[in-house]
Design a protein around this motif. Structure first.
Motif, PDB file in Angstrom:
ATOM      1  N   GLN A 167     -44.125 -85.707 -41.372  1.00 57.23           N
ATOM      2  CA  GLN A 167     -45.504 -85.831 -41.817  1.00 57.23           C
ATOM      3  C   GLN A 167     -45.932 -84.549 -42.517  1.00 57.23           C
ATOM      4  O   GLN A 167     -45.863 -83.468 -41.930  1.00 57.23           O
ATOM      5  N   ALA A 168     -46.397 -84.670 -43.749  1.00 59.69           N
ATOM      6  CA  ALA A 168     -46.843 -83.503 -44.508  1.00 59.69           C
ATOM      7  C   ALA A 168     -47.939 -82.759 -43.750  1.00 59.69           C
ATOM      8  O   ALA A 168     -48.839 -83.374 -43.191  1.00 59.69           O
ATOM      9  N   GLY A 169     -47.818 -81.437 -43.715  1.00 59.69           N
ATOM     10  CA  GLY A 169     -48.828 -80.597 -43.084  1.00 59.69           C
ATOM     11  C   GLY A 169     -48.606 -80.304 -41.618  1.00 59.69           C
ATOM     12  O   GLY A 169     -49.345 -79.517 -41.029  1.00 59.69           O
ATOM     13  N   PHE A 170     -47.610 -80.926 -41.005  1.00 58.78           N
ATOM     14  CA  PHE A 170     -47.384 -80.735 -39.573  1.00 58.78           C
ATOM     15  C   PHE A 170     -46.079 -80.001 -39.264  1.00 58.78           C
ATOM     16  O   PHE A 170     -45.635 -79.970 -38.129  1.00 58.78           O
ATOM     17  N   ARG A 171     -45.447 -79.421 -40.245  1.00 57.35           N
ATOM     18  CA  ARG A 171     -44.150 -78.776 -40.039  1.00 57.35           C
ATOM     19  C   ARG A 171     -44.317 -77.430 -39.347  1.00 57.35           C
ATOM     20  O   ARG A 171     -45.121 -76.601 -39.742  1.00 57.35           O
ATOM     21  N   ARG A 172     -43.528 -77.223 -38.290  1.00 51.82           N
ATOM     22  CA  ARG A 172     -43.523 -75.944 -37.580  1.00 51.82           C
ATOM     23  C   ARG A 172     -42.213 -75.809 -36.827  1.00 51.82           C
ATOM     24  O   ARG A 172     -41.548 -76.800 -36.542  1.00 51.82           O
ATOM     25  N   LYS A 173     -41.862 -74.578 -36.516  1.00 47.77           N
ATOM     26  CA  LYS A 173     -40.618 -74.315 -35.805  1.00 47.77           C
ATOM     27  C   LYS A 173     -40.955 -73.772 -34.419  1.00 47.77           C
ATOM     28  O   LYS A 173     -41.760 -72.855 -34.291  1.00 47.77           O
ATOM     29  N   VAL A 174     -40.341 -74.346 -33.401  1.00 48.34           N
ATOM     30  CA  VAL A 174     -40.595 -73.968 -32.013  1.00 48.34           C
ATOM     31  C   VAL A 174     -39.337 -73.339 -31.431  1.00 48.34           C
ATOM     32  O   VAL A 174     -38.252 -73.917 -31.526  1.00 48.34           O
ATOM     33  N   PHE A 175     -39.511 -72.169 -30.845  1.00 50.46           N
ATOM     34  CA  PHE A 175     -38.437 -71.473 -30.138  1.00 50.46           C
ATOM     35  C   PHE A 175     -38.797 -71.507 -28.653  1.00 50.46           C
ATOM     36  O   PHE A 175     -39.532 -70.650 -28.173  1.00 50.46           O
ATOM     37  N   LYS A 176     -38.320 -72.515 -27.946  1.00 47.53           N
ATOM     38  CA  LYS A 176     -38.625 -72.625 -26.519  1.00 47.53           C
ATOM     39  C   LYS A 176     -37.762 -71.626 -25.764  1.00 47.53           C
ATOM     40  O   LYS A 176     -36.560 -71.528 -26.007  1.00 47.53           O
ATOM     41  N   VAL A 177     -38.384 -70.855 -24.858  1.00 46.15           N
ATOM     42  CA  VAL A 177     -37.648 -69.816 -24.128  1.00 46.15           C
ATOM     43  C   VAL A 177     -37.602 -70.048 -22.621  1.00 46.15           C
ATOM     44  O   VAL A 177     -36.777 -69.448 -21.941  1.00 46.15           O
ATOM     45  N   ALA A 178     -38.497 -70.891 -22.103  1.00 49.21           N
ATOM     46  CA  ALA A 178     -38.482 -71.148 -20.662  1.00 49.21           C
ATOM     47  C   ALA A 178     -38.867 -72.590 -20.392  1.00 49.21           C
ATOM     48  O   ALA A 178     -39.865 -73.080 -20.904  1.00 49.21           O
ATOM     49  N   ASP A 179     -38.061 -73.245 -19.615  1.00 51.37           N
ATOM     50  CA  ASP A 179     -38.369 -74.550 -19.047  1.00 51.37           C
ATOM     51  C   ASP A 179     -37.305 -74.841 -17.998  1.00 51.37           C
ATOM     52  O   ASP A 179     -36.405 -74.034 -17.754  1.00 51.37           O
ATOM     53  N   GLU A 180     -37.417 -75.982 -17.372  1.00 55.85           N
ATOM     54  CA  GLU A 180     -36.509 -76.319 -16.274  1.00 55.85           C
ATOM     55  C   GLU A 180     -35.052 -76.339 -16.727  1.00 55.85           C
ATOM     56  O   GLU A 180     -34.172 -75.799 -16.068  1.00 55.85           O
ATOM     57  N   ALA A 181     -34.777 -76.935 -17.889  1.00 54.84           N
ATOM     58  CA  ALA A 181     -33.395 -77.069 -18.360  1.00 54.84           C
ATOM     59  C   ALA A 181     -32.817 -75.745 -18.858  1.00 54.84           C
ATOM     60  O   ALA A 181     -31.640 -75.463 -18.633  1.00 54.84           O
ATOM     61  N   LEU A 182     -33.619 -74.945 -19.545  1.00 57.42           N
ATOM     62  CA  LEU A 182     -33.104 -73.701 -20.132  1.00 57.42           C
ATOM     63  C   LEU A 182     -32.763 -72.643 -19.098  1.00 57.42           C
ATOM     64  O   LEU A 182     -31.734 -71.981 -19.191  1.00 57.42           O
ATOM     65  N   ASN A 183     -33.662 -72.436 -18.141  1.00 54.49           N
ATOM     66  CA  ASN A 183     -33.438 -71.343 -17.190  1.00 54.49           C
ATOM     67  C   ASN A 183     -33.980 -71.629 -15.801  1.00 54.49           C
ATOM     68  O   ASN A 183     -34.243 -70.705 -15.040  1.00 54.49           O
ATOM     69  N   GLY A 184     -34.167 -72.896 -15.497  1.00 59.53           N
ATOM     70  CA  GLY A 184     -34.569 -73.254 -14.145  1.00 59.53           C
ATOM     71  C   GLY A 184     -36.023 -72.970 -13.818  1.00 59.53           C
ATOM     72  O   GLY A 184     -36.382 -72.907 -12.649  1.00 59.53           O
ATOM     73  N   SER A 185     -36.871 -72.805 -14.827  1.00 59.01           N
ATOM     74  CA  SER A 185     -38.295 -72.566 -14.561  1.00 59.01           C
ATOM     75  C   SER A 185     -38.847 -73.707 -13.729  1.00 59.01           C
ATOM     76  O   SER A 185     -38.730 -74.879 -14.088  1.00 59.01           O
ATOM     77  N   GLU A 186     -39.443 -73.362 -12.618  1.00 59.68           N
ATOM     78  CA  GLU A 186     -39.929 -74.368 -11.685  1.00 59.68           C
ATOM     79  C   GLU A 186     -41.284 -74.946 -12.090  1.00 59.68           C
ATOM     80  O   GLU A 186     -41.595 -76.095 -11.781  1.00 59.68           O
ATOM     81  N   PHE A 187     -42.110 -74.152 -12.771  1.00 59.68           N
ATOM     82  CA  PHE A 187     -43.481 -74.572 -13.038  1.00 59.68           C
ATOM     83  C   PHE A 187     -43.907 -74.507 -14.504  1.00 59.68           C
ATOM     84  O   PHE A 187     -44.875 -75.144 -14.880  1.00 59.68           O
ATOM     85  N   LEU A 188     -43.242 -73.693 -15.341  1.00 56.47           N
ATOM     86  CA  LEU A 188     -43.759 -73.381 -16.666  1.00 56.47           C
ATOM     87  C   LEU A 188     -42.826 -73.785 -17.805  1.00 56.47           C
ATOM     88  O   LEU A 188     -41.615 -73.809 -17.636  1.00 56.47           O
ATOM     89  N   VAL A 189     -43.442 -74.034 -18.959  1.00 56.87           N
ATOM     90  CA  VAL A 189     -42.750 -74.184 -20.240  1.00 56.87           C
ATOM     91  C   VAL A 189     -43.353 -73.129 -21.152  1.00 56.87           C
ATOM     92  O   VAL A 189     -44.573 -72.944 -21.177  1.00 56.87           O
ATOM     93  N   SER A 190     -42.508 -72.409 -21.882  1.00 55.07           N
ATOM     94  CA  SER A 190     -43.015 -71.346 -22.742  1.00 55.07           C
ATOM     95  C   SER A 190     -42.148 -71.196 -23.981  1.00 55.07           C
ATOM     96  O   SER A 190     -40.968 -71.545 -23.967  1.00 55.07           O
ATOM     97  N   GLY A 191     -42.763 -70.643 -25.019  1.00 55.15           N
ATOM     98  CA  GLY A 191     -42.011 -70.393 -26.235  1.00 55.15           C
ATOM     99  C   GLY A 191     -42.897 -69.829 -27.327  1.00 55.15           C
ATOM    100  O   GLY A 191     -44.058 -69.471 -27.098  1.00 55.15           O
ATOM    101  N   LEU A 192     -42.332 -69.771 -28.515  1.00 52.42           N
ATOM    102  CA  LEU A 192     -42.994 -69.262 -29.704  1.00 52.42           C
ATOM    103  C   LEU A 192     -42.989 -70.364 -30.750  1.00 52.42           C
ATOM    104  O   LEU A 192     -41.941 -70.966 -31.015  1.00 52.42           O
TER     105      LEU A 192
END
Length: 124
Positions: A20-45
């Motif tokens: 969709q035009a106008g909605f393009r963005r890049k997400v660098f997820k750094v914390a979640d359950e699958a990436l590093n076992g985060s129990e409560f949070l999802v985080s990224g840039l």
């Protein structure tokens, strides 16, 4: 164990909004359950190029805190209200509240997000 994470080296970037035009963005997820076992949070840039935005979305069961590393823009609410934000500001988005981040500037917008409990990123 404490982890130091370089979002550009350690994460697998996700492109959102390519269909969709106008909605393009890049997400660098750094914390979640699958990436590093985060129990409560999802985080990224998320990096938005000038004029780009997220879709209007919510996190039905999660509260969100965002920090603007660089750039500026507006956060749009469900009723169309627009609230400006700038570099070095935070925003708090309560659970379930519809919101859209928009880069209104002339440079990339870097937005650090943290939300919990776990939830899904918008797909657009």
């Amino acid at each position: 164990m404490i982890q130091i994470i370089d979002p550009f080296a350690a994460s697998q970037p996700i492109w959102l909004g390519l269909d969709q035009a106008g909605f393009r963005r890049k997400v660098f997820k750094v914390a979640d359950e699958a990436l590093n076992g985060s129990e409560f949070l999802v985080s990224g840039l998320t990096i938005f190029e000038p004029g780009e935005s997220s879709s209007l979305h919510n996190h039905p069961e999660s509260e969100e805190v965002d920090f603007i590393v660089r750039g500026h823009g507006e956060v749009v609410s469900e009723d169309g209200g627009r609230t400006p934000f700038a570099t070095n500001t935070f925003m708090f988005i309560p659970k379930g509240v519809m919101h859209q981040h928009v880069n209104t500037g002339r440079e990339p917008l870097w937005l650090v997000f943290v939300y919990g409990p776990h939830g899904e990123l918008p797909t657009t």
